[in-house]
Design a protein around this motif. Structure first.
Motif, PDB file in Angstrom:
ATOM      1  N   GLY A   6      24.560  12.885   3.892  1.00  0.00           N
ATOM      2  CA  GLY A   6      25.905  12.955   3.335  1.00  0.00           C
ATOM      3  C   GLY A   6      25.921  13.459   1.906  1.00  0.00           C
ATOM      4  N   VAL A   7      24.936  13.046   1.104  1.00  0.00           N
ATOM      5  CA  VAL A   7      24.846  13.542  -0.271  1.00  0.00           C
ATOM      6  C   VAL A   7      24.617  15.049  -0.270  1.00  0.00           C
ATOM      7  N   ALA A   8      23.677  15.503   0.549  1.00  0.00           N
ATOM      8  CA  ALA A   8      23.400  16.939   0.615  1.00  0.00           C
ATOM      9  C   ALA A   8      24.645  17.721   1.038  1.00  0.00           C
ATOM     10  N   GLN A   9      25.358  17.209   2.037  1.00  0.00           N
ATOM     11  CA  GLN A   9      26.559  17.893   2.505  1.00  0.00           C
ATOM     12  C   GLN A   9      27.642  17.923   1.433  1.00  0.00           C
ATOM     13  N   ALA A  10      27.793  16.814   0.696  1.00  0.00           N
ATOM     14  CA  ALA A  10      28.815  16.746  -0.344  1.00  0.00           C
ATOM     15  C   ALA A  10      28.509  17.714  -1.484  1.00  0.00           C
ATOM     16  N   VAL A  11      27.249  17.791  -1.883  1.00  0.00           N
ATOM     17  CA  VAL A  11      26.883  18.742  -2.936  1.00  0.00           C
ATOM     18  C   VAL A  11      27.136  20.165  -2.466  1.00  0.00           C
ATOM     19  N   ASP A  13      16.237  21.011   0.895  1.00  0.00           N
ATOM     20  CA  ASP A  13      15.648  22.212   1.485  1.00  0.00           C
ATOM     21  C   ASP A  13      16.331  22.575   2.789  1.00  0.00           C
ATOM     22  N   GLN A  14      16.597  21.571   3.616  1.00  0.00           N
ATOM     23  CA  GLN A  14      17.262  21.838   4.895  1.00  0.00           C
ATOM     24  C   GLN A  14      18.635  22.469   4.686  1.00  0.00           C
ATOM     25  N   ALA A  15      19.337  22.008   3.661  1.00  0.00           N
ATOM     26  CA  ALA A  15      20.688  22.514   3.395  1.00  0.00           C
ATOM     27  C   ALA A  15      20.676  23.795   2.575  1.00  0.00           C
ATOM     28  N   GLY A  16      19.517  24.197   2.086  1.00  0.00           N
ATOM     29  CA  GLY A  16      19.432  25.410   1.274  1.00  0.00           C
ATOM     30  C   GLY A  16      20.086  25.269  -0.088  1.00  0.00           C
ATOM     31  N   ILE A  17      20.056  24.053  -0.649  1.00  0.00           N
ATOM     32  CA  ILE A  17      20.682  23.785  -1.939  1.00  0.00           C
ATOM     33  C   ILE A  17      19.625  23.879  -3.039  1.00  0.00           C
ATOM     34  N   PRO A  18      19.929  24.573  -4.146  1.00  0.00           N
ATOM     35  CA  PRO A  18      18.952  24.610  -5.250  1.00  0.00           C
ATOM     36  C   PRO A  18      18.868  23.259  -5.944  1.00  0.00           C
ATOM     37  N   TYR A  19      17.768  23.028  -6.625  1.00  0.00           N
ATOM     38  CA  TYR A  19      17.637  21.786  -7.383  1.00  0.00           C
ATOM     39  C   TYR A  19      17.056  22.082  -8.766  1.00  0.00           C
ATOM     40  N   ALA A  20      17.394  21.208  -9.681  1.00  0.00           N
ATOM     41  CA  ALA A  20      17.071  21.430 -11.088  1.00  0.00           C
ATOM     42  C   ALA A  20      15.601  21.181 -11.374  1.00  0.00           C
ATOM     43  N   GLN A  21      15.114  21.870 -12.404  1.00  0.00           N
ATOM     44  CA  GLN A  21      13.852  21.502 -13.014  1.00  0.00           C
ATOM     45  C   GLN A  21      14.111  20.323 -13.948  1.00  0.00           C
ATOM     46  N   ILE A  22      13.082  19.520 -14.170  1.00  0.00           N
ATOM     47  CA  ILE A  22      13.222  18.371 -15.080  1.00  0.00           C
ATOM     48  C   ILE A  22      12.298  18.553 -16.275  1.00  0.00           C
ATOM     49  N   LEU A  37       0.842  -1.200   0.000  1.00  0.00           N
ATOM     50  CA  LEU A  37       0.000   0.000   0.000  1.00  0.00           C
ATOM     51  C   LEU A  37       0.878   1.251   0.000  1.00  0.00           C
ATOM     52  N   PRO A  38       0.932   1.993  -1.110  1.00  0.00           N
ATOM     53  CA  PRO A  38       1.778   3.193  -1.181  1.00  0.00           C
ATOM     54  C   PRO A  38       1.158   4.336  -0.379  1.00  0.00           C
ATOM     55  N   LEU A  39       1.785   4.670   0.726  1.00  0.00           N
ATOM     56  CA  LEU A  39       1.233   5.659   1.656  1.00  0.00           C
ATOM     57  C   LEU A  39       2.045   6.947   1.689  1.00  0.00           C
ATOM     58  N   VAL A  40       3.353   6.850   1.433  1.00  0.00           N
ATOM     59  CA  VAL A  40       4.229   8.017   1.589  1.00  0.00           C
ATOM     60  C   VAL A  40       4.996   8.254   0.294  1.00  0.00           C
ATOM     61  N   PHE A  41       4.887   9.476  -0.219  1.00  0.00           N
ATOM     62  CA  PHE A  41       5.591   9.859  -1.440  1.00  0.00           C
ATOM     63  C   PHE A  41       6.547  11.008  -1.140  1.00  0.00           C
ATOM     64  N   GLY A  42       7.770  10.893  -1.640  1.00  0.00           N
ATOM     65  CA  GLY A  42       8.742  11.957  -1.460  1.00  0.00           C
ATOM     66  C   GLY A  42       9.477  12.242  -2.754  1.00  0.00           C
ATOM     67  N   PRO A  43       9.430  13.458  -3.251  1.00  0.00           N
ATOM     68  CA  PRO A  43      10.144  13.761  -4.487  1.00  0.00           C
ATOM     69  C   PRO A  43      11.651  13.730  -4.291  1.00  0.00           C
ATOM     70  N   ILE A  44      12.338  13.238  -5.290  1.00  0.00           N
ATOM     71  CA  ILE A  44      13.804  13.239  -5.298  1.00  0.00           C
ATOM     72  C   ILE A  44      14.272  14.482  -6.043  1.00  0.00           C
ATOM     73  N   ALA A  45      15.062  15.280  -5.378  1.00  0.00           N
ATOM     74  CA  ALA A  45      15.574  16.517  -5.962  1.00  0.00           C
ATOM     75  C   ALA A  45      16.943  16.272  -6.591  1.00  0.00           C
ATOM     76  N   MET A  46      17.174  16.892  -7.731  1.00  0.00           N
ATOM     77  CA  MET A  46      18.508  16.900  -8.337  1.00  0.00           C
ATOM     78  C   MET A  46      19.216  18.162  -7.849  1.00  0.00           C
ATOM     79  N   ALA A  47      19.806  18.041  -6.653  1.00  0.00           N
ATOM     80  CA  ALA A  47      20.460  19.178  -6.006  1.00  0.00           C
ATOM     81  C   ALA A  47      21.794  19.472  -6.684  1.00  0.00           C
TER      82      ALA A  47
END
Length: 375
Positions: A234-239, A255-264, A130-140
């Motif tokens: 770790g990914v967010a910090q590395a970017v 969002d927490q790290a204040g990193i921009p992400y691409a439009q697709i 049962l798919p209950l939680v959706f989270g978008p993946i950002a290309m930071a």
């Protein structure tokens, strides 16, 4: 079968034990989702039957959402509590099959080889995804001087396979008319640990790159280019620390790290990542089959070209017994899931998840209602 929108009514509170089990920060699987539903109904809308304590284990991507659901459940149904252990999707599926928890949280549906074992655990009845939680993946990304960036499945596949090496590559420039792109090396950042986010990102590349991605999918990164980092944080910090970097990470971490992400650009123009655009993709996705098992057809999600739909969305499941629980457990699992699907959606956006669109939520609640105890 088309997946329509999702949205509104649930209730819960976190006990000290649950808070201890659910300390998280943003979505992440170490995995993590329109016209968005909101969640207004009050506690009077909740069915509070069954036992007071429910157990679950699995996906770290959904752990912040589960914590929110648990809080709302306790608020709607005094004394109710879910103890959720965020050990990862694979461990969650194993513990559910072993009968050690009431349900599992997972970034992917049960694998073929697990279906029979799960049915045995459920007293000979099928388990449902049962798919209950959706989270978008950002290309930071971290490209100094570039405030707006558009990429597509083809360019992302070639970046993460090491075929596109500079930010001013003609393929990227063609998607970013009027933007001055620097002659800077691209540093792809990938998850070095086993990750459902990686699996879904690679499935997206398979579906959306027009054949450019040749490395396959799986929870280990296969691209062969770039630098690895542990966990979503770790990914967010590395970017953030690497000029020229780009990485796939749950939106909440970016969002927490204040990193921009691409439009697709999904083939119908560039799409900004918002609750609305991610919800539109969820709405247009399809289920793999008819019935109350709601396993998603990920190719229909990741390969969609609907205008205004942001397709790179991670779906996480609750894996439950369709039948085979004792009566007290069945009613409590249903109570938690219905509160989560309804009132529990109200505060998900702030945590980096996408609230369920209304029609999708209605389909989900139909399946939840169909869960029953042993005869």
């Amino acid at each position: 079968m088309k997946l329509n929108s999702i949205g509104k009514t649930l209730g819960t509170t976190l006990s000290a034990a649950a808070i201890a089990a659910l300390t998280l920060s943003a979505c992440g699987s170490d995995n993590n989702a329109g016209s968005t539903g909101g969640g207004s109904g009050g506690s009077s809308s909740a069915d509070c039957g069954g036992k007071n304590s429910v157990t679950a284990e699995g996906s770290t991507a959904q752990q912040n959402a589960i914590a929110e659901f648990n809080k709302v459940w306790g608020q709607s149904c005094s004394g109710k509590n879910l103890s959720y252990n965020p050990t990862g999707s694979g461990a969650g599926r194993e513990q559910f099959i072993a009968g050690n928890v009431d349900f599992a949280g997972s970034d992917s549906a049960l694998k073929d080889e697990q279906i029979a074992a799960a049915a045995e655990r459920c007293g000979g009845n099928p388990a449902w995804n049962l798919p209950l939680v959706f989270g978008p993946i950002a290309m930071a990304y971290n490209v100094p001087g570039v405030d707006k960036l558009v990429l597509n499945g083809d360019t992302l596949a070639k970046i993460f396979q090491g075929q596109i090496k500079k930010w001013n590559d003609p393929a990227i420039a063609a998607l970013n008319s009027g933007v001055t792109l620097p002659d800077t090396d691209i540093t792809p950042i990938f998850r070095s640990d086993s990750s459902g986010t990686t699996d879904n990102f690679q499935k997206y590349l398979e579906a959306a790159s027009g054949g450019a991605w040749t490395k396959g999918a799986g929870s280990e990164f296969q691209g062969g280019a770039g630098e690895g980092a542990q966990k979503s944080a770790g990914v967010a910090q590395a970017v953030q620390a690497t000029p020229g970097a780009i990485g796939y990470v749950e939106k909440g971490f970016a969002d927490q790290a204040g990193i921009p992400y691409a439009q697709i650009d999904n083939g119908s123009g560039a799409v900004e990542l918002t609750d609305e655009s991610a919800g539109k993709a969820i709405d247009a996705a399809k289920f793999a089959a008819e019935g109350n098992d709601l396993t998603l057809d990920l190719k229909s999600l990741y390969g969609m070209q609907d205008a205004g739909a942001y397709p790179l969305v991670l779906a996480t499941y609750e894996i439950v017994c369709s039948k085979g629980y004792d009566a007290e457990t069945a009613e409590a699992v249903k109570s938690f899931l219905k509160v989560a699907a309804n009132d529990g959606q109200a505060n998900l956006s702030a945590a980096g998840y996408v609230p369920l669109p209304d029609a999708f939520k209605e389909r989900l609640v139909t399946s939840i209602d169909a869960i029953s105890a042993s005869a």
